[in-house]
Design a protein around this motif. Structure first.
Motif, PDB file in Angstrom:
ATOM      1  N   LYS A 116       0.856  -1.182   0.000  1.00 24.95           N
ATOM      2  CA  LYS A 116       0.000   0.000   0.000  1.00 24.95           C
ATOM      3  C   LYS A 116       0.895   1.236   0.000  1.00 24.95           C
ATOM      4  O   LYS A 116       1.818   1.331   0.812  1.00 24.95           O
ATOM      5  CB  LYS A 116      -0.924   0.009   1.209  1.00 24.95           C
ATOM      6  CG  LYS A 116      -2.060  -1.002   1.114  1.00 24.95           C
ATOM      7  CD  LYS A 116      -3.053  -0.832   2.253  1.00 24.95           C
ATOM      8  CE  LYS A 116      -4.225  -1.785   2.081  1.00 24.95           C
ATOM      9  NZ  LYS A 116      -5.227  -1.644   3.179  1.00 24.95           N
ATOM     10  N   GLU A 120      -2.276   8.845  -0.111  1.00 17.48           N
ATOM     11  CA  GLU A 120      -3.535   9.512  -0.438  1.00 17.48           C
ATOM     12  C   GLU A 120      -3.611  10.941   0.072  1.00 17.48           C
ATOM     13  O   GLU A 120      -4.255  11.808  -0.536  1.00 17.48           O
ATOM     14  CB  GLU A 120      -4.723   8.716   0.118  1.00 17.48           C
ATOM     15  CG  GLU A 120      -4.938   7.365  -0.531  1.00 17.48           C
ATOM     16  CD  GLU A 120      -4.127   6.247   0.107  1.00 17.48           C
ATOM     17  OE1 GLU A 120      -4.354   5.080  -0.249  1.00 17.48           O
ATOM     18  OE2 GLU A 120      -3.269   6.548   0.976  1.00 17.48           O
ATOM     19  N   ASN A 121      -2.987  11.200   1.222  1.00 14.83           N
ATOM     20  CA  ASN A 121      -3.075  12.527   1.825  1.00 14.83           C
ATOM     21  C   ASN A 121      -1.890  13.426   1.503  1.00 14.83           C
ATOM     22  O   ASN A 121      -1.826  14.564   1.979  1.00 14.83           O
ATOM     23  CB  ASN A 121      -3.226  12.396   3.342  1.00 14.83           C
ATOM     24  CG  ASN A 121      -4.523  11.703   3.733  1.00 14.83           C
ATOM     25  OD1 ASN A 121      -5.566  11.937   3.118  1.00 14.83           O
ATOM     26  ND2 ASN A 121      -4.473  10.836   4.730  1.00 14.83           N
ATOM     27  N   ALA A 126      -2.694  13.848  -3.804  1.00 12.45           N
ATOM     28  CA  ALA A 126      -4.125  14.086  -3.581  1.00 12.45           C
ATOM     29  C   ALA A 126      -4.765  14.871  -4.716  1.00 12.45           C
ATOM     30  O   ALA A 126      -5.995  14.878  -4.856  1.00 12.45           O
ATOM     31  CB  ALA A 126      -4.331  14.813  -2.253  1.00 12.45           C
ATOM     32  N   LYS A 130      -9.881  10.690  -7.931  1.00  8.15           N
ATOM     33  CA  LYS A 130     -10.041   9.368  -7.317  1.00  8.15           C
ATOM     34  C   LYS A 130     -10.198   8.262  -8.349  1.00  8.15           C
ATOM     35  O   LYS A 130      -9.832   7.113  -8.082  1.00  8.15           O
ATOM     36  CB  LYS A 130     -11.232   9.383  -6.358  1.00  8.15           C
ATOM     37  CG  LYS A 130     -11.018  10.264  -5.129  1.00  8.15           C
ATOM     38  CD  LYS A 130     -12.136  10.084  -4.124  1.00  8.15           C
ATOM     39  CE  LYS A 130     -11.967  11.030  -2.942  1.00  8.15           C
ATOM     40  NZ  LYS A 130     -10.681  10.854  -2.254  1.00  8.15           N
ATOM     41  N   MET A 133      -6.964   6.467  -8.900  1.00 11.42           N
ATOM     42  CA  MET A 133      -6.249   6.071  -7.692  1.00 11.42           C
ATOM     43  C   MET A 133      -6.797   4.776  -7.110  1.00 11.42           C
ATOM     44  O   MET A 133      -7.962   4.430  -7.292  1.00 11.42           O
ATOM     45  CB  MET A 133      -6.365   7.162  -6.625  1.00 11.42           C
ATOM     46  CG  MET A 133      -5.594   8.443  -6.930  1.00 11.42           C
ATOM     47  SD  MET A 133      -3.815   8.234  -6.732  1.00 11.42           S
ATOM     48  CE  MET A 133      -3.721   7.923  -4.968  1.00 11.42           C
ATOM     49  N   SER A 134      -5.931   4.035  -6.396  1.00  7.40           N
ATOM     50  CA  SER A 134      -6.360   2.897  -5.585  1.00  7.40           C
ATOM     51  C   SER A 134      -5.395   2.791  -4.416  1.00  7.40           C
ATOM     52  O   SER A 134      -4.378   3.490  -4.364  1.00  7.40           O
ATOM     53  CB  SER A 134      -6.351   1.597  -6.401  1.00  7.40           C
ATOM     54  OG  SER A 134      -5.016   1.202  -6.701  1.00  7.40           O
ATOM     55  N   ALA A 135      -5.690   1.913  -3.471  1.00  5.10           N
ATOM     56  CA  ALA A 135      -4.823   1.772  -2.299  1.00  5.10           C
ATOM     57  C   ALA A 135      -3.432   1.284  -2.679  1.00  5.10           C
ATOM     58  O   ALA A 135      -2.449   1.586  -1.998  1.00  5.10           O
ATOM     59  CB  ALA A 135      -5.458   0.813  -1.300  1.00  5.10           C
ATOM     60  N   VAL A 138      -0.947   4.418  -7.846  1.00  5.49           N
ATOM     61  CA  VAL A 138      -1.103   5.853  -8.108  1.00  5.49           C
ATOM     62  C   VAL A 138      -1.104   6.029  -9.623  1.00  5.49           C
ATOM     63  O   VAL A 138      -0.098   5.762 -10.294  1.00  5.49           O
ATOM     64  CB  VAL A 138       0.039   6.676  -7.469  1.00  5.49           C
ATOM     65  CG1 VAL A 138      -0.077   8.148  -7.860  1.00  5.49           C
ATOM     66  CG2 VAL A 138       0.024   6.523  -5.955  1.00  5.49           C
TER      67      VAL A 138
END
Length: 360
Positions: A116, A120-121, A126, A130, A133-135, A138
């Motif tokens: 992972k 994300e932050n 960011a 979305k 994006m995924s866990a 990127v």
């Protein structure tokens, strides 16, 4: 729909990217401290991608941080190679540019083969929408399938503007080619048969194959490679063909009279992904953040019409060039995102049925 016929000459590409080069040469936000003698190996697609990423991402990152980046080419979907490295804890690569289906395949089950990213932050990351994006990934590039056609074949008559037109042999006669694979082909058949873009998935295979039956006898060539498509468009062997957009764009750059239909384009996503357990994971994260710069992403169009994943990148791309990019707002809004989970679950069934159809 785009019918751009002035294409990607070297002069156009260099002009498109030149404005941002100086500003990006030595980003001030990265420090080379504590990074000496480190190296990360990144799997990419080879060819123009390795060249573009080398100039836009790899070399500048090394100059800014002291971390060497080595790009290596591998199979289109190197899931077996990644699994082997992670299970053996022997890392030829540290990260890879791979598709959404590959990410899903590598992260299913109790022991994910990817790390992972946890970015994300991060402010730079960011800014990526979305949907890219995924866990575990990127998004770095969007690729797409479009309908391409020879404009000279439709001189004096209406040119095709949709998958429905491609399937309408009576009103749009001409030599057709189709991919020798169900991926994208099934989606095209459904939209040609009237399925709305938002209702393509889950795919109704019975309906798709009924539509395919209607045009099978009119298919001159079932193509197997992008290079083959490019050559057919340049030579005029076919008048219409569904294909990855880079191929008609290359044909246009070579001087061929080719038009591109962006309506109902079928797009997918390539992402940066970190191999689980690599000792260089933190350096990989630093590299990913480095690539998430709109000016830097915009530089990619010097080499190919990139599907940039940062919307602000278009603020730095020549407005004459931007409509050729898959993620140009007007293009992405007309498109259908490939449902990676659907194809992961159904690819074997669809492949077997499509191969049987080809032989029937």
């Amino acid at each position: 729909m785009s019918m751009r016929q002035s294409g990607w000459s070297r002069r156009t590409l260099l002009k498109a990217g030149a404005a941002g080069t100086a500003a990006l040469a030595m980003p001030a936000i990265w420090s080379p401290a504590r990074a000496q003698n480190k190296r990360i190996v990144v799997r990419d697609d080879g060819g123009i991608y390795t060249k573009a990423y080398g100039e836009v991402f790899y070399k500048p990152f090394t100059a800014a941080t002291g971390i060497e980046v080595v790009g290596v080419q591998a199979n289109a979907e190197p899931t077996a190679q990644i699994r082997s490295m992670v299970e053996a804890k022997s890392y030829t690569w540290d990260m890879a540019k791979i598709s959404e289906p590959a990410i899903l395949m590598l992260t299913a089950g109790d022991k994910p083969m990817l790390e992972k990213h946890g970015l994300e932050n991060d402010p730079a990351v960011a800014a990526i929408p979305k949907q890219y994006m995924s866990a575990y990934g990127v998004g770095t590039n969007v690729y797409t399938t479009v309908l391409a056609y020879r404009t000279d074949a439709f001189k004096g008559r209406k040119a095709p503007a949709s998958w429905k037109d491609f399937y309408d042999v009576a009103n749009f006669p001409g030599r057709r080619a189709l991919r020798k694979h169900p991926f994208d082909t099934i989606e095209q058949a459904l939209m040609a048969d009237g399925v709305a873009t938002g209702s393509v998935y889950p795919c109704d295979l019975d309906r798709a194959f009924k539509a395919l039956d209607r045009i099978k006898k009119d298919i001159s060539v079932f193509w197997t490679s992008g290079a083959q498509v490019e050559q057919m468009l340049i030579s005029g062997e076919v008048d219409m063909v569904p294909t990855w957009v880079s191929r008609p764009q290359a044909a246009i750059a070579a001087g061929a009279p080719v038009g591109i239909v962006w309506d109902q384009n079928i797009w997918g996503l390539d992402s940066w992904a970190i191999l689980a357990g690599t000792p260089n994971a933190d350096a990989c994260r630093q590299f990913i953040k480095f690539t998430c710069d709109p000016k830097r992403q915009a530089e990619l169009v010097k080499y190919f019409p990139a599907g940039v994943t940062l919307p602000d990148a278009f603020n730095h791309i020549d407005p004459k060039v931007a409509p050729d990019c898959p993620t140009f707002p007007a293009n992405i809004e007309k498109g259908v995102k490939i449902n990676a989970q659907y194809w992961l679950d159904n690819q074997q069934k669809a492949l077997e049925r499509y191969n049987a159809w080809l032989l029937s």
